[in-house]
Design a protein around this motif. Sequence first.
Motif, PDB file in Angstrom:
ATOM      1  N   VAL A  24       0.341  -1.170  -0.062  1.00 28.72           N
ATOM      2  CA  VAL A  24       0.003  -0.310  -0.311  1.00 28.72           C
ATOM      3  C   VAL A  24       0.623   0.928  -0.330  1.00 28.72           C
ATOM      4  CG1 VAL A  24      -0.385  -0.103   2.778  1.00 28.72           C
ATOM      5  CG2 VAL A  24      -2.039   1.160   1.076  1.00 28.72           C
ATOM      6  N   ASP A  25       0.530   2.534  -0.470  1.00 30.04           N
ATOM      7  CA  ASP A  25       0.916   3.612  -0.647  1.00 30.04           C
ATOM      8  C   ASP A  25       0.570   4.737   0.490  1.00 30.04           C
ATOM      9  OD1 ASP A  25       2.151   6.341  -1.179  1.00 30.04           O
ATOM     10  OD2 ASP A  25       1.821   5.929  -3.183  1.00 30.04           O
ATOM     11  N   GLU A  26       1.974   5.014   1.448  1.00 30.17           N
ATOM     12  CA  GLU A  26       0.874   5.061   2.560  1.00 30.17           C
ATOM     13  C   GLU A  26       1.122   6.654   1.648  1.00 30.17           C
ATOM     14  OE1 GLU A  26       0.217   5.167   5.092  1.00 30.17           O
ATOM     15  OE2 GLU A  26       1.117   2.749   5.938  1.00 30.17           O
ATOM     16  N   THR A  87     -11.519   1.532  -3.317  1.00 36.85           N
ATOM     17  CA  THR A  87     -10.708   1.250  -4.758  1.00 36.85           C
ATOM     18  C   THR A  87      -9.590   2.052  -4.877  1.00 36.85           C
ATOM     19  OG1 THR A  87     -13.466   2.215  -5.112  1.00 36.85           O
ATOM     20  CG2 THR A  87     -11.602   2.918  -6.914  1.00 36.85           C
ATOM     21  N   ALA A  88      -8.948   3.222  -3.908  1.00 40.72           N
ATOM     22  CA  ALA A  88      -7.567   3.311  -4.192  1.00 40.72           C
ATOM     23  C   ALA A  88      -6.732   2.598  -3.509  1.00 40.72           C
ATOM     24  CB  ALA A  88      -7.964   4.670  -3.223  1.00 40.72           C
ATOM     25  N   VAL A  89      -6.572   1.538  -2.707  1.00 38.89           N
ATOM     26  CA  VAL A  89      -5.585   0.870  -2.719  1.00 38.89           C
ATOM     27  C   VAL A  89      -5.775   0.180  -3.393  1.00 38.89           C
ATOM     28  CG1 VAL A  89      -5.420  -0.905  -0.446  1.00 38.89           C
ATOM     29  CG2 VAL A  89      -6.522   0.943   0.000  1.00 38.89           C
ATOM     30  N   ALA A  90      -7.359  -0.816  -3.555  1.00 37.91           N
ATOM     31  CA  ALA A  90      -7.008  -1.684  -5.301  1.00 37.91           C
ATOM     32  C   ALA A  90      -6.480  -1.246  -6.889  1.00 37.91           C
ATOM     33  CB  ALA A  90      -8.819  -2.200  -5.773  1.00 37.91           C
ATOM     34  N   ALA A  91      -6.551  -0.176  -6.609  1.00 33.26           N
ATOM     35  CA  ALA A  91      -5.443   0.776  -8.143  1.00 33.26           C
ATOM     36  C   ALA A  91      -4.271   0.818  -8.044  1.00 33.26           C
ATOM     37  CB  ALA A  91      -6.227   1.840  -7.996  1.00 33.26           C
ATOM     38  N   HIS A  92      -3.352   0.533  -6.659  1.00 33.83           N
ATOM     39  CA  HIS A  92      -1.664  -0.258  -6.377  1.00 33.83           C
ATOM     40  C   HIS A  92      -1.602  -1.334  -6.294  1.00 33.83           C
ATOM     41  CE1 HIS A  92      -0.609   4.640  -6.431  1.00 33.83           C
ATOM     42  NE2 HIS A  92      -2.419   4.222  -5.858  1.00 33.83           N
ATOM     43  N   GLY A  93      -2.582  -1.909  -6.248  1.00 34.60           N
ATOM     44  CA  GLY A  93      -2.629  -4.299  -6.008  1.00 34.60           C
ATOM     45  C   GLY A  93      -3.666  -4.741  -6.177  1.00 34.60           C
ATOM     46  N   ASP A 126      -4.439 -13.999  -4.438  1.00 32.64           N
ATOM     47  CA  ASP A 126      -4.293 -14.847  -4.818  1.00 32.64           C
ATOM     48  C   ASP A 126      -5.291 -14.452  -6.117  1.00 32.64           C
ATOM     49  OD1 ASP A 126      -1.773 -15.058  -3.977  1.00 32.64           O
ATOM     50  OD2 ASP A 126      -1.939 -16.955  -3.402  1.00 32.64           O
ATOM     51  N   ARG A 127      -6.500 -14.841  -5.803  1.00 33.64           N
ATOM     52  CA  ARG A 127      -7.457 -15.042  -6.537  1.00 33.64           C
ATOM     53  C   ARG A 127      -7.716 -14.202  -7.238  1.00 33.64           C
ATOM     54  NH1 ARG A 127     -10.415 -17.221  -3.107  1.00 33.64           N
ATOM     55  NH2 ARG A 127     -11.557 -15.737  -2.321  1.00 33.64           N
ATOM     56  N   VAL A 128      -7.908 -12.652  -6.454  1.00 32.64           N
ATOM     57  CA  VAL A 128      -8.298 -11.482  -7.220  1.00 32.64           C
ATOM     58  C   VAL A 128      -7.400 -11.471  -8.038  1.00 32.64           C
ATOM     59  CG1 VAL A 128     -10.467 -11.275  -5.580  1.00 32.64           C
ATOM     60  CG2 VAL A 128      -8.057 -10.178  -5.268  1.00 32.64           C
ATOM     61  N   GLY A 129      -6.228 -10.945  -7.674  1.00 27.65           N
ATOM     62  CA  GLY A 129      -4.403 -10.708  -8.690  1.00 27.65           C
ATOM     63  C   GLY A 129      -5.000 -10.153  -9.153  1.00 27.65           C
ATOM     64  N   SER A 259     -21.965  -3.980 -15.703  1.00 26.22           N
ATOM     65  CA  SER A 259     -21.710  -2.416 -15.242  1.00 26.22           C
ATOM     66  C   SER A 259     -20.452  -3.133 -14.729  1.00 26.22           C
ATOM     67  CB  SER A 259     -22.680  -2.444 -13.573  1.00 26.22           C
ATOM     68  OG  SER A 259     -22.312  -3.012 -12.681  1.00 26.22           O
ATOM     69  N   GLY A 260     -19.599  -1.885 -14.193  1.00 28.49           N
ATOM     70  CA  GLY A 260     -17.944  -2.421 -13.906  1.00 28.49           C
ATOM     71  C   GLY A 260     -16.713  -1.499 -14.642  1.00 28.49           C
ATOM     72  N   PRO A 261     -15.572  -2.284 -14.826  1.00 34.30           N
ATOM     73  CA  PRO A 261     -15.000  -3.157 -14.058  1.00 34.30           C
ATOM     74  C   PRO A 261     -15.107  -2.539 -12.374  1.00 34.30           C
ATOM     75  CG  PRO A 261     -13.905  -1.808 -14.592  1.00 34.30           C
ATOM     76  CD  PRO A 261     -14.678  -1.328 -15.508  1.00 34.30           C
ATOM     77  N   TRP A 262     -14.983  -3.354 -11.271  1.00 33.88           N
ATOM     78  CA  TRP A 262     -15.687  -2.917  -9.734  1.00 33.88           C
ATOM     79  C   TRP A 262     -14.428  -3.566  -9.552  1.00 33.88           C
ATOM     80  CZ3 TRP A 262     -18.542   0.877  -9.350  1.00 33.88           C
ATOM     81  CH2 TRP A 262     -20.105   0.226 -10.609  1.00 33.88           C
ATOM     82  N   VAL A 263     -13.612  -3.563  -8.165  1.00 35.39           N
ATOM     83  CA  VAL A 263     -13.385  -3.978  -6.959  1.00 35.39           C
ATOM     84  C   VAL A 263     -13.960  -5.742  -7.190  1.00 35.39           C
ATOM     85  CG1 VAL A 263     -12.208  -4.176  -4.848  1.00 35.39           C
ATOM     86  CG2 VAL A 263     -12.224  -2.336  -6.047  1.00 35.39           C
ATOM     87  N   PRO A 264     -13.197  -6.455  -7.070  1.00 38.96           N
ATOM     88  CA  PRO A 264     -14.062  -7.936  -6.576  1.00 38.96           C
ATOM     89  C   PRO A 264     -15.015  -8.276  -5.075  1.00 38.96           C
ATOM     90  CG  PRO A 264     -11.949  -8.114  -7.921  1.00 38.96           C
ATOM     91  CD  PRO A 264     -11.948  -6.838  -6.642  1.00 38.96           C
ATOM     92  N   TYR A 265     -15.309  -6.919  -4.690  1.00 31.44           N
ATOM     93  CA  TYR A 265     -16.274  -7.533  -3.824  1.00 31.44           C
ATOM     94  C   TYR A 265     -16.704  -8.965  -3.675  1.00 31.44           C
ATOM     95  CZ  TYR A 265     -16.142  -2.610  -2.154  1.00 31.44           C
ATOM     96  OH  TYR A 265     -15.749  -1.335  -1.649  1.00 31.44           O
ATOM     97  N   SER A 266     -17.284  -9.624  -4.366  1.00 32.53           N
ATOM     98  CA  SER A 266     -18.855  -9.972  -4.440  1.00 32.53           C
ATOM     99  C   SER A 266     -17.519 -11.481  -4.340  1.00 32.53           C
ATOM    100  CB  SER A 266     -19.191 -10.642  -5.359  1.00 32.53           C
ATOM    101  OG  SER A 266     -20.127  -9.484  -6.094  1.00 32.53           O
ATOM    102  N   PHE A 267     -15.740 -11.779  -4.516  1.00 30.49           N
ATOM    103  CA  PHE A 267     -15.379 -12.412  -4.270  1.00 30.49           C
ATOM    104  C   PHE A 267     -13.894 -13.030  -3.503  1.00 30.49           C
ATOM    105  CE2 PHE A 267     -16.767 -11.907  -8.814  1.00 30.49           C
ATOM    106  CZ  PHE A 267     -17.805 -13.661  -8.715  1.00 30.49           C
ATOM    107  N   ALA A 268     -13.888 -12.227  -3.430  1.00 28.49           N
ATOM    108  CA  ALA A 268     -13.285 -11.564  -1.964  1.00 28.49           C
ATOM    109  C   ALA A 268     -13.304 -12.650  -0.781  1.00 28.49           C
ATOM    110  CB  ALA A 268     -13.127 -10.193  -0.913  1.00 28.49           C
TER     111      ALA A 268
END
Length: 277
Positions: A24-26, A87-93, A126-129, A259-268
């Motif tokens: 994560v980018d502080e 969303t901000a966190v997921a944009a970096h990994g 690993d699954r959502v990467g 709709s999308g693309p979204w952060v994978p909420y449904s598969f986390a």
Amino acid sequence: MTRPVPAAPPAMAATYVFAICRHVDEGVLSRLPGITTAPVRTLPFERLHAVVQAVPAAEADRRSWTERLSDPGELERCVRAHHQVVTAVAAHGPAVPMALATLYRCEERARQALGADAARFHAALDRVGGRVEWGVKVYVSSASAATEADRTTVAPARVPAGPPVSGAGRAYLERVRGTHRAREQSRRAALQAAEETDRALRGLSVAARRLRLQDPQLSDCRQAQVLNGAYLVDEDQTARFTEAVATLGQRTGALIELSGPWVPYSFAGEDGAHGDR
């Protein structure tokens, strides 16, 4: 120049968790408002990072959050703030989003509880990467327009026994039957389109889930929903997936909403919610 590390929260504060990630980018976190006025920061555990924020203890009990989320304006604010951080966190990994209002009574309790689930978080990451979630909804198409008499009269479930009906009565019953047949055919066609759509999109996805159908009164669409699907798709397959949705809409004639693309909420794999943790 070394960036200052955000200060730990005061002892009398609960810990709100937005997401779990490996990196994560502080600097990104420092620009996010989050839910409260405290800084959004990271909580390291088991080679992972929880993205967290302190919540005053007086505002962290179940009753307070129930009242907060019962207010439409406050609910919208919290949902938007939560999603903005995720969303901000997921944009970096890869990131595992936590459920809205995931709270622990203190930082140490959060670290212990999250650490106990570290293996599951690693598996989810690993699954959502390298993958995103797409939402696909299919709606029932409108049946043929009925006559004013058909719209305002309750049709009998069956033709009652008795003397033969007159020519006018027979014509009326045929119109009613025709309307029922059209509606039933429309419903069957929509269900078939939903199954065909789901089957085809599962073939293009890493994973898929059929979610609970939404009440038409909760959306702007007046048509009944027959499919509410979530699909986990490799990022490099985005064009192929979206083209498939467009083709299915043309082939089936169904109203298909993408709709999308979204952060994978449904598969986390995170089913957590607020509690005294």
